[in-house]
Design a protein around this motif. Structure first.
Motif, PDB file in Angstrom:
ATOM      1  N   ALA A  94       1.014  -1.328  -0.135  1.00 57.01           N
ATOM      2  CA  ALA A  94       0.080  -0.020  -0.007  1.00 57.01           C
ATOM      3  C   ALA A  94       0.821   1.171  -0.034  1.00 57.01           C
ATOM      4  O   ALA A  94       0.468   2.437  -0.864  1.00 57.01           O
ATOM      5  CB  ALA A  94      -0.827   0.076   1.237  1.00 57.01           C
ATOM      6  N   ILE A  95       1.921   1.054   0.705  1.00 54.81           N
ATOM      7  CA  ILE A  95       3.031   2.329   0.672  1.00 54.81           C
ATOM      8  C   ILE A  95       3.498   2.449  -0.659  1.00 54.81           C
ATOM      9  O   ILE A  95       3.669   3.638  -1.294  1.00 54.81           O
ATOM     10  CB  ILE A  95       3.994   2.260   1.664  1.00 54.81           C
ATOM     11  CG1 ILE A  95       3.523   2.143   3.139  1.00 54.81           C
ATOM     12  CG2 ILE A  95       4.955   3.208   1.663  1.00 54.81           C
ATOM     13  CD1 ILE A  95       4.313   1.930   4.148  1.00 54.81           C
TER      14      ILE A  95
ATOM     15  N   ASN B  30       0.742   4.070  -2.691  1.00 55.05           N
ATOM     16  CA  ASN B  30       0.100   5.366  -2.272  1.00 55.05           C
ATOM     17  C   ASN B  30       0.755   6.645  -2.253  1.00 55.05           C
ATOM     18  O   ASN B  30       0.275   7.782  -2.030  1.00 55.05           O
ATOM     19  CB  ASN B  30      -0.971   5.206  -1.299  1.00 55.05           C
ATOM     20  CG  ASN B  30      -1.906   4.173  -1.822  1.00 55.05           C
ATOM     21  OD1 ASN B  30      -2.440   4.055  -2.773  1.00 55.05           O
ATOM     22  ND2 ASN B  30      -2.504   3.246  -0.732  1.00 55.05           N
ATOM     23  N   TRP B  31       2.154   6.253  -1.809  1.00 58.23           N
ATOM     24  CA  TRP B  31       3.235   7.201  -1.554  1.00 58.23           C
ATOM     25  C   TRP B  31       3.623   8.016  -2.673  1.00 58.23           C
ATOM     26  O   TRP B  31       4.590   7.866  -3.157  1.00 58.23           O
ATOM     27  CB  TRP B  31       4.308   6.790  -0.665  1.00 58.23           C
ATOM     28  CG  TRP B  31       5.161   8.158  -0.026  1.00 58.23           C
ATOM     29  CD1 TRP B  31       4.811   9.319  -0.318  1.00 58.23           C
ATOM     30  CD2 TRP B  31       6.158   7.863   0.921  1.00 58.23           C
ATOM     31  NE1 TRP B  31       5.678  10.054   0.413  1.00 58.23           N
ATOM     32  CE2 TRP B  31       6.472   9.392   1.263  1.00 58.23           C
ATOM     33  CE3 TRP B  31       6.671   6.965   1.598  1.00 58.23           C
ATOM     34  CZ2 TRP B  31       7.801   9.428   2.212  1.00 58.23           C
ATOM     35  CZ3 TRP B  31       7.841   7.053   2.390  1.00 58.23           C
ATOM     36  CH2 TRP B  31       8.103   8.410   2.650  1.00 58.23           C
TER      37      TRP B  31
END
Lengths: 288, 288
Positions: A100-101, A104-105
């Motif tokens: 997810a990082i 999404n980052w």
């Protein structure tokens, strides 16, 4: 010939992943399904450093290792509290969070678009943009990591790991601080996976988060389980088998997208068959 | 449309879906004590079966739903019969069963993708023209209302089955101690086979409902499974009420979590919740 070199490079990368994961799953008996996260950490560290700063490939490998160790330390502290199948479920969680990082980052990783234009390594006027040279580099890394892993497993430290796998309570009675050992091997294994990630990013010159999802961890686990738990050569054999197999499917004449799915079917079925008929894998020394 | 009532409604809808998955998952876990990772793919099987029977073959929708639920149940029963039962007979560890179910999940998911392509599909005929209801200042579609009602009905039915019937008594006996259950004359393998049928059929039903609400894709199972596992673990694994409680807690935390941060972090939030529970209350809310 180019194609064979391509396969050999992929094989080297997955062999590094297999050998390193075997230290955790095979030798220590911890069913980790989060290896792709550290693989991704290495890949993203290299990709970001090579595209945004002037840092060279080899320094980025070192930095990738440092980031992976720092992160695996944090994750490992939490994981070393768990046992058996709960450990596996916990690692699912960390893989998903790190994925997810990546996704999404966006400022750092460019999210789902991925990072293009990663340069190839250069050293002493040897240009690794030539695939043959890159293969030699990948094989050198594989050799190094194999050698380190072998050294670890033959050492007294490695024997404690096996003892943890066989009977953790007994080894605690002997005064060993087992969480420390579990944490150490988890971090070592993560650092090795980061090296594979750096190679991968630099070889493909493009990465996106989809290469580091939970299913990729499951694929690396399949390499270890098929090849053989607690046998380093087994992990290499497993990588060879699972990398070459889909290529055979392609030659049989499946269209590429179906061939990709066939690869999933084949390795799913392999996992089932291995569990049913040979739980220690092809040449493994330990059964789950 | 105000934000808080809508968030509450969304939480309840998400919680109902998770509860349906967790109910089936927990039902199977209670009897077998292993994390059946193939549970989620049953949802995809249910959804795709309805897609095939209703949209491709043009059968009556209700009939297609019944066929879909039954098909998911049969596949689950088959997995037990041909994979898990032989492994259990050999007294294989939970981790072996977990890895075998990982293989089954991977293979089945890929088979679905080969048969139906991996593109996202809808099974609902009246997208956009669904009846909307206003509840407490929020909006809910007819399908979502049905989801909530079905979940409540299934919970009641499962509790009745477990606590008021002879079959339920046998399942609870196996849950407590499989060997003792066998000694007192319960045909445990047969009962566990039925448990797999029921649990998988419930997952199939959940997949069908998700299909009507949003749509289906071959990988939908993994996401649902992970949410079901998280719900079960935080609620108390193997505990029917615990799973439902955990599912709603998860639904609320997820939906209120993305109130302030962006929606892409949903999975990361869910797994953070799981890891917090694994650290501080590994047996879940309901189990001591």
């Amino acid at each position: 010939m180019e194609y064979l070199i391509h396969l050999a490079i992929l094989f080297s990368i997955y062999a590094i992943l297999g050998v390193s994961l075997n230290l955790v799953v095979g030798y220590t008996g911890l069913l980790s399904v989060t290896h792709a996260a550290f693989y991704g950490i290495g890949a993203y560290t290299t990709a970001i450093l090579l595209t945004k700063t002037g840092v060279g490939f080899f320094s980025s490998v070192i930095l990738g290792i440092i980031v992976a160790i720092a992160l695996s330390f944090l994750i490992g502290v939490v994981l070393s509290k768990f046992k058996g199948d709960y450990y596996a479920i916990g690692t699912f969680g960390f893989n998903t969070i790190i994925f997810a990082i990546f996704l999404n980052w966006q400022n750092l990783t460019m999210g789902p678009f991925g990072i293009p234009g990663i340069s190839k390594p250069e050293l002493l006027s040897i240009n690794f943009a030539n695939n043959f040279n890159f293969l030699v580099l990948a094989l050198i890394f594989l050799g190094l990591i194999y050698f380190i892993a072998r050294f670890i497993t033959k050492s007294p430290f490695g024997r404690v790991l096996k003892a943890i796998r066989e009977d953790e309570k007994a080894i605690v009675v002997f005064g060993y601080n087992t969480p420390y050992f579990k944490l150490a091997i988890f971090s070592i294994s993560a650092a090795m996976a980061a090296v594979a990630g750096s190679l991968f990013a630099s070889y493909l010159t493009f990465i996106d988060p989809s290469s580091f999802r939970l299913m990729e961890s499951a694929f690396i686990l399949a390499i270890v389980i098929l090849g053989g738990l607690a046998n380093l050569r087994g992990a290499i054999l497993g990588a060879l088998f699972l990398i070459l197999l889909p290529e055979i499917l392609r030659f049989v004449g499946f269209p590429p997208d179906i061939a990709a799915q066939m690869r999933q079917v084949v390795y799913g079925v392999i996992l089932i068959l291995v569990m049913l008929y040979r739980p220690q894998g092809l040449i493994g020394e330990y059964k789950l | 449309m105000e934000i808080v009532p809508q968030l509450i409604l969304n939480s309840i809808i998400a919680g109902s879906i998770y509860a349906l998955i967790a109910l089936g998952f927990n039902f199977v876990y209670g009897a077998t004590k292993f994390f059946n990772l193939a549970h989620g793919v049953m949802a995809a099987i249910g959804g795709y079966a309805v897609f095939y029977f209703a949209k491709t073959l043009g059968l009556n929708l209700y009939f297609a739903v019944i066929l879909g639920v039954a098909l998911a149940g049969i596949v689950g029963y088959g997995l037990d019969k041909f994979i898990y039962l032989p492994l259990r007979k050999r007294k294989a560890s939970n981790m072996v069963l977990l890895v075998a179910s990982l293989g089954a999940m991977t293979a089945l998911q890929a088979v679905i993708a080969i048969l139906f392509t991996s593109r996202f599909k809808t099974i609902s005929q009246n997208i956009g023209t669904q009846k909307l209801f206003e509840v407490l200042g929020g909006v809910i579609t007819q399908t979502q209302l049905i989801i909530i009602l079905v979940t409540a009905l299934i919970l009641a039915g499962l509790v009745f089955l477990l606590y008021k019937t002879l079959f339920g008594k046998a399942v609870r006996a196996i849950s407590d101690d499989e060997e003792v259950a066998q000694i007192v004359g319960i045909n445990t393998n047969k009962i566990i086979g039925y448990v797999f049928f029921i649990g998988s059929a419930l997952a199939g039903l959940a997949g069908i409902l998700v299909g009507f609400d949003t749509g289906i894709e071959p990988t939908m199972g993994l996401g649902l499974l992970l949410k079901g596992v998280i719900a079960s673990v935080i609620g108390g694994v193997g505990n029917i009420y615990g799973g439902v409680l955990g599912a709603f807690l998860l639904g609320f935390v997820e939906n209120f979590g993305i109130w302030k941060i962006s929606g892409e972090w949903k999975d990361a939030i869910a797994f953070t919740l799981l890891i917090v529970f694994l650290i501080f209350r590994p047996r879940g809310i309901m189990n001591k």
